[in-house]
Each structure stands twice: as structure tokens, then as C-alpha cells.
Write a protein that holds these residues in place. Structure first.
Motif: not given
Length: 205
Positions: A127-133, A151-163, A142-146
Motif C-alpha cells: 500500500p501507499m500512504v499520502p504525502y506527509f512532511r 510489512p512494507a509501505v510506500v510513502l508518497a513522494n518520499h520512499g519506503s518503510i519496511v518491518a 494512515e501509516l498504521r492502517a497501511a
């Protein structure tokens, strides 16, 4: 692992990611769960120039209790650990192709399931979450829902975060996500053959 071994592994993996171009400058951050809480890369630090005795220490309540100040993106790490209690480590990268994908205005799966390794390491889809500063606490909901989806989430206009279940597993998954994003770019103007639902389910089972 002892805390000292975790410190040394975090430094080693950070340097490996940096040396191979998965992070540049002071981009990206890593964390790992310890008996007393968490170790995290310091704010404005380069993954290529970490030292085992200069990591931020946080307790189980995410209070800063030792070492330099933690990354300003600690809120994202906390969200993944709390939603995915099995997670022992979190890797956040600004790797090139995932970040490029995160900037595209396209509908559908952010990165299609083209290979079995994508499914085995990051799941059915990402999943991808909307952009946040960067560093904003507003990303939390948004991140918790994703993160509940995988375990992996794409962050809009930012990158990725993976557990992951270990720092090595989280790093491997983050690398697989980057390579999968690169594959998606290479074939995006062609007719592709993604894995079928039956093939995906067999891998997940």
C-alpha cells in the motif's frame, strides 16, 4: 543477540545499504528492538558512517534515554512496531526506484507482484500512504492502517518503510522492494505477466 551485537549489525547493514546506493547522504534510518527498548540511527546521520557506540537509545515507551537524538521519523518506526508486534526491526529508505514509483500519479497496485520473491518478502501488494512532511506526526493514522495490510509501505513522494522479524530480514525485504520497483519501471510500457492469484496464494500459504 546481545545489545552490542545488534549495534554492530545495525552499523554493518547501514553501511552495506549505503555502499550499494540504497540510501544517499543522510537519507534513511534504521531501528531494532532490544531487551530494554529500541536502538535507532541518530537524526541527520548517514547510514554509511554509523558507529556502534553512537546510536540513539529509546525505552519501551519511546522516550529518548541515551545516545544522540533519534531520527525525526521515529513516529513512523513506532507505528510499525505497534501495529506489527512481531517486528524486531524497521528499515526506512529513500531508494531511487521506490521513490520514483511513489511520485507517479497512477492507480492500481503501486508495485505489481511480478516475482515470487516480492510476494515472499513483502506480501501480496504494497500500500501507499499520502504525502506527509518528513517527521510529521500526522502520518501516524494512515501509516498504521497501511501497515495492517503487510510489512512494507510506500510513502508518497518520499520512499519506503519496511518491518521485519530481524534487522537482516527487514533489510532484505526493503532491498527486494527496491528491485521490484526497478522491474516495474523496466516493463511498465510492455504487456506483462504478473503472478496469478493462485500462484500468489500458494506462496503465501
Amino acid at each position: 543477540m546481545t545489545e552490542q551485537q545488534l549495534r554492530e549489525q545495525l552499523v554493518e547493514i547501514g553501511a552495506s545499504l549505503f555502499d550499494r546506493g540504497f540510501s544517499v547522504g543522510s537519507a534513511g534510518n534504521l531501528s531494532v528492538r532490544t531487551r530494554d527498548g529500541f536502538l535507532m540511527t541518530p537524526t541527520n546521520s548517514s547510514l554509511g558512517r554509523l558507529t556502534a557506540d553512537s546510536l540513539a537509545e529509546l525505552d519501551h515507551g519511546w522516550n529518548h534515554v541515551g545516545g544522540p537524538r533519534p531520527s525525526k521519523e521515529v513516529v513512523m518506526h513506532r507505528a510499525l512496531y505497534e501495529v506489527r508486534p512481531e517486528a524486531q526491526a524497521v528499515v526506512h529508505l529513500h531508494s531511487t526506484y521506490v521513490t520514483a514509483v511513489s511520485c507517479l500519479a497512477e492507480e492500481g497496485p503501486v508495485i505489481p507482484a511480478l516475482t515470487p520473491y516480492f510476494v515472499m518478502r513483502v506480501g501480496r501488494e504494497v500500500p501507499m500512504v499520502p504525502y506527509f512532511r518528513p517527521g510529521s506526526a500526522e502520518v501516524d493514522v494512515e501509516l498504521r492502517a497501511a501497515a495492517r495490510q503487510g510489512p512494507a509501505v510506500v510513502l508518497a513522494n518520499h520512499g519506503s518503510i519496511v518491518a521485519g522479524e530481524s534487522l537482516e530480514a527487514a533489510s532484505n525485504a526493503a532491498e527486494e522492494l527496491e528491485v521490484s520497483a526497478q522491474l516495474a519501471f523496466l516493463v511498465r510500457d510492455r504487456s506483462v505477466r504478473p503472478l496469478t492469484e493462485a500462484q500468489i496464494q500458494e506462496l503465501l500459504d
